[in-house]
Design a protein around this motif. Structure first.
Motif, PDB file in Angstrom:
ATOM      1  N   CYS A   1       0.818  -1.217   0.000  1.00  0.00           N
ATOM      2  CA  CYS A   1       0.000   0.000   0.000  1.00  0.00           C
ATOM      3  C   CYS A   1       0.849   1.263   0.000  1.00  0.00           C
ATOM      4  O   CYS A   1       0.432   2.292  -0.539  1.00  0.00           O
ATOM      5  CB  CYS A   1      -0.933   0.009   1.207  1.00  0.00           C
ATOM      6  SG  CYS A   1      -2.174  -1.286   1.182  1.00  0.00           S
TER       7      CYS A   1
ATOM      8  N   LEU B   1       1.858   2.204  -3.622  1.00  0.00           N
ATOM      9  CA  LEU B   1       0.814   2.582  -4.579  1.00  0.00           C
ATOM     10  C   LEU B   1       0.880   4.044  -5.022  1.00  0.00           C
ATOM     11  O   LEU B   1       0.694   4.327  -6.223  1.00  0.00           O
ATOM     12  CB  LEU B   1      -0.571   2.277  -3.983  1.00  0.00           C
ATOM     13  CG  LEU B   1      -0.930   0.790  -3.870  1.00  0.00           C
ATOM     14  CD1 LEU B   1      -2.301   0.630  -3.243  1.00  0.00           C
ATOM     15  CD2 LEU B   1      -0.893   0.130  -5.243  1.00  0.00           C
TER      16      LEU B   1
ATOM     17  N   CYS C   1      -6.939   1.249   0.524  1.00  0.00           N
ATOM     18  CA  CYS C   1      -6.286  -0.060   0.397  1.00  0.00           C
ATOM     19  C   CYS C   1      -5.562  -0.436   1.685  1.00  0.00           C
ATOM     20  O   CYS C   1      -5.598  -1.599   2.105  1.00  0.00           O
ATOM     21  CB  CYS C   1      -5.307  -0.038  -0.777  1.00  0.00           C
ATOM     22  SG  CYS C   1      -6.089  -0.035  -2.395  1.00  0.00           S
ATOM     23  N   HIS C   2      -4.938   0.546   2.302  1.00  0.00           N
ATOM     24  CA  HIS C   2      -4.223   0.265   3.542  1.00  0.00           C
ATOM     25  C   HIS C   2      -5.168  -0.174   4.651  1.00  0.00           C
ATOM     26  O   HIS C   2      -4.807  -1.019   5.485  1.00  0.00           O
ATOM     27  CB  HIS C   2      -3.433   1.493   3.982  1.00  0.00           C
ATOM     28  CG  HIS C   2      -2.645   1.295   5.231  1.00  0.00           C
ATOM     29  ND1 HIS C   2      -3.128   1.611   6.484  1.00  0.00           N
ATOM     30  CD2 HIS C   2      -1.402   0.778   5.424  1.00  0.00           C
ATOM     31  CE1 HIS C   2      -2.235   1.305   7.398  1.00  0.00           C
ATOM     32  NE2 HIS C   2      -1.169   0.814   6.779  1.00  0.00           N
TER      33      HIS C   2
ATOM     34  N   ARG D   1      -8.107  -1.693   4.188  1.00  0.00           N
ATOM     35  CA  ARG D   1      -8.875  -2.891   3.827  1.00  0.00           C
ATOM     36  C   ARG D   1      -8.022  -4.038   3.305  1.00  0.00           C
ATOM     37  O   ARG D   1      -8.553  -5.095   2.968  1.00  0.00           O
ATOM     38  CB  ARG D   1      -9.921  -2.523   2.759  1.00  0.00           C
ATOM     39  CG  ARG D   1     -10.982  -1.550   3.234  1.00  0.00           C
ATOM     40  CD  ARG D   1     -11.870  -2.212   4.278  1.00  0.00           C
ATOM     41  NE  ARG D   1     -12.946  -1.334   4.708  1.00  0.00           N
ATOM     42  CZ  ARG D   1     -12.925  -0.611   5.811  1.00  0.00           C
ATOM     43  NH1 ARG D   1     -11.850  -0.657   6.605  1.00  0.00           N
ATOM     44  NH2 ARG D   1     -13.943   0.158   6.145  1.00  0.00           N
ATOM     45  N   ILE D   2      -6.714  -3.833   3.228  1.00  0.00           N
ATOM     46  CA  ILE D   2      -5.902  -4.879   2.612  1.00  0.00           C
ATOM     47  C   ILE D   2      -5.694  -6.069   3.557  1.00  0.00           C
ATOM     48  O   ILE D   2      -5.580  -7.220   3.101  1.00  0.00           O
ATOM     49  CB  ILE D   2      -4.537  -4.305   2.158  1.00  0.00           C
ATOM     50  CG1 ILE D   2      -3.824  -5.326   1.255  1.00  0.00           C
ATOM     51  CG2 ILE D   2      -3.676  -3.934   3.345  1.00  0.00           C
ATOM     52  CD1 ILE D   2      -2.603  -4.777   0.574  1.00  0.00           C
TER      53      ILE D   2
END
Length: 300
Positions: free
Chosen positions: A224, A227, A240-241, A243-244
């Motif tokens: 993340c 990205l 993303c961080h 929910r990753i």
């Protein structure tokens, strides 16, 4: 009375003894009861106040701004007093045996204490903290913290959750199938603290578990963080961080289930093929020496 005393029960007869009342009897009784009550009061004051004060001082040293429950302070102070008393008794018993024996015991128990500290810091310290962080990043933060808020990580709570998970995983590993981690745990706990091999514990237990946890924590975070340098926006990288970690767990579970199902299908395929086409699983009337001599004669 004289005839009664010469009978068979003469030995059981107790002569009359006059009762003499002591001087100041009532005051003595009242003083005894008062001293007993005062002793009990001072004893309970000592039991309740000294461990609480000592535990409060110890916990405030480690957590200056934290709210301390009196039950925890009492338990900490009580265990501290017990440890000091126990250590003092051991040192006194060793000192009686002589100076050389005292130095031998000190060296032996210092090594045991260092092993205990290392085992506590790694198995009951570092590993539970990493487990708690993983659990919070995977489950707790996505559920209780909105995307636009900054999460606050509390290592004490993570450590408590991690200790719970370590106990559950330890019980599940020992009661589960036979694999290398189960054999390592059985060997470590059968050896005990006195005969614990620090190198074996580090290489076979601590390092594999810690490296796996660090991979699970660092690889998604690094992905993340890269990205924005690949042209994605900061908001997308932030989402993303957040929910990753649950997404990575879901992907790992799917891959594990697929591998498990593929292995089961292979076993089922081999079983069906053997039942349908395999005639026998062992050779009958096979003589290796006769076959070798026949093959040699054919070549010659």
């Amino acid at each position: 009375m004289g005839a009664a005393q010469t009978g068979p029960n003469a030995e059981m007869f107790v002569p009359f003894q006059p009762y003499y009342r002591p001087v100041l009897f009532k005051r003595r009784v009242v003083t005894l009861v008062g001293v007993t009550c005062a002793s009990m009061f001072l004893l309970f004051v000592f039991i309740l106040s000294v461990p609480v004060s000592l535990g409060r001082a110890i916990l405030q040293f480690f957590m200056p701004a934290g709210q301390l429950h009196e039950l925890y302070t009492f338990a900490c102070g009580l265990y501290t007093l017990w440890a000091v008393t126990r250590i003092s008794t051991l040192l006194y018993n060793w000192a009686i045996q002589g100076l050389s024996q005292f130095y031998v015991k000190i060296k032996e128990w210092t090594l045991v204490l260092l092993k205990c500290v290392y085992f506590a810091l790694t198995v009951f310290g570092l590993i539970p903290v990493l487990f708690g962080l993983l659990y919070e990043m995977i489950l707790l933060l996505p559920l209780r913290v909105p995307l636009r808020h900054t999460p606050v990580l509390l290592l004490w709570q993570d450590w408590g959750l991690g200790v719970l998970f370590v106990k559950i995983l330890y019980a599940g590993t020992l009661t589960g199938p036979d694999w290398h981690l189960k054999r390592v745990l059985e060997q470590v706990f059968q050896a005990g603290v006195m005969q614990m091999d620090v190198v074996f514990v580090t290489t076979k237990l601590v390092l594999p578990v810690v490296v796996t946890q660090l991979h699970l924590l660092c690889i998604p975070y690094t992905f993340c963080s890269v990205l924005p340098y690949l042209g994605f926006s900061e908001d997308f990288a932030h989402i993303c961080h957040r929910r990753i970690y649950p997404g990575a767990v879901v992907i790992l579970l799917i891959v594990f289930l697929l591998k498990f199902q593929l292995k089961q299908f292979k076993r089922l395929y081999v079983k069906i093929k053997n039942e349908k086409y395999l005639i026998g699983t062992r050779l009958v009337n096979f003589d290796a020496d006769a076959l070798r001599s026949t093959f040699t004669q054919t070549e010659s």
